[in-house]
Design an enzyme around this catalytic site. Structure first.
Site, PDB file in Angstrom:
ATOM      1  N   ASP A   1       0.843  -1.199   0.000  1.00 44.10           N
ATOM      2  CA  ASP A   1       0.000   0.000   0.000  1.00 44.10           C
ATOM      3  C   ASP A   1       0.879   1.251   0.000  1.00 44.10           C
ATOM      4  O   ASP A   1       2.105   1.163  -0.131  1.00 44.10           O
ATOM      5  CB  ASP A   1      -0.968  -0.022   1.188  1.00 44.10           C
ATOM      6  CG  ASP A   1      -0.276  -0.038   2.545  1.00 44.10           C
ATOM      7  OD1 ASP A   1       0.926   0.291   2.625  1.00 44.10           O
ATOM      8  OD2 ASP A   1      -0.950  -0.369   3.534  1.00 44.10           O
ATOM      9  N   ALA A   2       0.267   2.403   0.170  1.00 42.54           N
ATOM     10  CA  ALA A   2       0.998   3.673   0.128  1.00 42.54           C
ATOM     11  C   ALA A   2       2.029   3.791   1.248  1.00 42.54           C
ATOM     12  O   ALA A   2       2.994   4.549   1.125  1.00 42.54           O
ATOM     13  CB  ALA A   2       0.019   4.841   0.194  1.00 42.54           C
TER      14      ALA A   2
END
EC number: 3.1.2.28
Length: 146
Positions: free
Chosen positions: A19-20
Site C-alpha cells: 500500500d501507500a
C-alpha cells in the site's frame, strides 16, 4: 488419521502487494492464504479448474479472520503453513501461519469452508481427497447449520 503432509507455500512480496505506506495491504495477506490453499489442493491432486468451476459442488469461505503481527515489505520472502481441521461432515477450517524469511511469524489467519451442492445449496459431505488431509475437530464440534 494423520493429515497428508504437504510442502509449505512460498512466494515473494511484490510491489503491487503493498500500500501507500510501503507494507503489504491487509487484504493481500488473505489472498496469500488463498494462494496457499490452492497450492495445497493441487498437491493433493485436485483439478483446480474443476474444483473452482461451480460444476455442481461449491466450497465457499463462510468465515475469515486474520491477526497481523509484523509488517511485510516489497521483496520479502514469505512462507505460509496450513493446519487443516474438519469441523463436521460438510465444514472445515484452515489455520494459516505466515512467516517472513527470518522465520518470524508475521500473521495468523483462519478460514472456514462449507461444502454445498448446487443448485439448491444443500450441505454435502467434504469431497475426496480432502477428508484424508483434514484432522478431526474436537468432540465439541457438531453438524450445526451455521
Amino acid at each position: 488419521m494423520n493429515p497428508t503432509p504437504l510442502r509449505d507455500y512460498q512466494r515473494t512480496v511484490h510491489f503491487a502487494d503493498t500500500d501507500a505506506a510501503g507494507v503489504v495491504y491487509f487484504a493481500n495477506l488473505l489472498r496469500f492464504c488463498h494462494e496457499a490453499y490452492e497450492d495445497a489442493l493441487a498437491q493433493l491432486g485436485v483439478d483446480l479448474r474443476q474444483f473452482f468451476s461451480n460444476s455442481g459442488l461449491i466450497v465457499p469461505i463462510t468465515e475469515a479472520q486474520i491477526r497481523f503481527l509484523k509488517p511485510l515489505y516489497c521483496g520479502d520472502r514469505l512462507r505460509v503453513t496450513i493446519d487443516p481441521q474438519r469441523l463436521d461432515t460438510s465444514r472445515f477450517q484452515l489455520t494459516y501461519t505466515l512467516y517472513n524469511e527470518g522465520g518470524d511469524r508475521v500473521a495468523i489467519a483462519q478460514t472456514q469452508h462449507m461444502c454445498l451442492q448446487l443448485p439448491h445449496r444443500q450441505r454435502v459431505p467434504i469431497p475426496d481427497p480432502l477428508p484424508a488431509w483434514l484432522k478431526s475437530a474436537p468432540e465439541e464440534a457438531s453438524d450445526r447449520e451455521d
